[in-house]
Design an enzyme around this catalytic site. Sequence first.
Site, PDB file in Angstrom:
ATOM      1  N   TYR A   7     -35.542  28.813  31.074  1.00 25.43           N
ATOM      2  CA  TYR A   7     -35.131  30.066  31.703  1.00 25.43           C
ATOM      3  C   TYR A   7     -36.353  30.873  32.154  1.00 25.43           C
ATOM      4  CZ  TYR A   7     -30.739  28.961  29.271  1.00 25.43           C
ATOM      5  OH  TYR A   7     -29.611  28.344  28.794  1.00 25.43           O
ATOM      6  N   HIS A  48     -31.448  20.309  25.032  1.00 24.32           N
ATOM      7  CA  HIS A  48     -31.008  20.983  26.259  1.00 24.32           C
ATOM      8  C   HIS A  48     -30.776  19.987  27.390  1.00 24.32           C
ATOM      9  CE1 HIS A  48     -31.727  24.763  29.000  1.00 24.32           C
ATOM     10  NE2 HIS A  48     -30.463  24.387  28.947  1.00 24.32           N
TER      11      HIS A  48
END
Length: 319
Positions: free
Chosen positions: A56, A140
């Site tokens: 992010y 992830h």
Amino acid sequence: MRTHTLGGSGVPVSALGFGGAVIGNLYTEVTDEQAHEAVTAAWERGIRYFDTAPHYGLGLSERRLGQALRSFPRSEFTVSTKVGRRLEPTPAHGDDLAHGFAVPAAHRRVWDFSADGVRRTLEASLERLGLDRVDVVYLHDPDDHAEQAFHEGYPALEKLRSEGVVRAIGAGMNQTEMLTRFVRDTDVDVVLCAGRYTLLDRSALTDLLPAAEERGVSVVVGGAFNSGLLADPRPGATYNYSEAPGELLDRALRLKALAERHGIGLRAAALAFCAAHPAVASVLVGARSAAEVHDSADQFATAVPAAFWQDLRDTEELA
């Protein structure tokens, strides 16, 4: 704000969680001040679960989240981050918008679900966060790296948990098939399922949620608004990060009209739908300002009439 425990880990999460992608400059820039105010507003509204990832904003979300959380007692909040994308410095050339983030491309992402990669990525995350520990670590998006994720990454997380470095482990993905495999074939505490359990996409009901209930694994739901369509259905709205097809837009507009007939907003219904399943421990919502946090908390606290769910079942919207 009610809380739940992730699987058998003992790790508490608030029923509404703070998703950190937006404060990593998802699509558009957010100032440091706005990000700090958003996290502070989340705390004021009783949110105690904060999720982030190196992906992010190439670490920006982790840095901002850690900075904002330093004002609060460490024992009173839960933080999750993710491994699988290792960040390597590189000369900055342009921005990172190709990956969705309005930040300088000063790092490159390297897929790495090796045991060494997991530890190195977590160490770097702790440094950016400025914390001595995180509570939860997810693998992830291992979609194209299943072999390494299951045979190297997952055992590395299991070892970190046994050593007490982290308290809960899991995987976070935008699909249900591999998450269901994690639930059935490993000893994860939690899985993060993004966009596959919403008013528009209930595919998690087929495999993931029943398996999680059976195995006592918690589910954290992300993408409750399917990246925007259920937040504000209008021409040009996004669904799964692309412009929504006309058929889905029409369906979202019908859902909005149904919600309004019952005196509630579509966002309230969308959040309540996700939170109601017994396997779901928390619903993550991103926010780029204090105002957005307060709005999400208000929507989450809205009581959805039983008649709304009955009307929904009586229409094709739950077909």
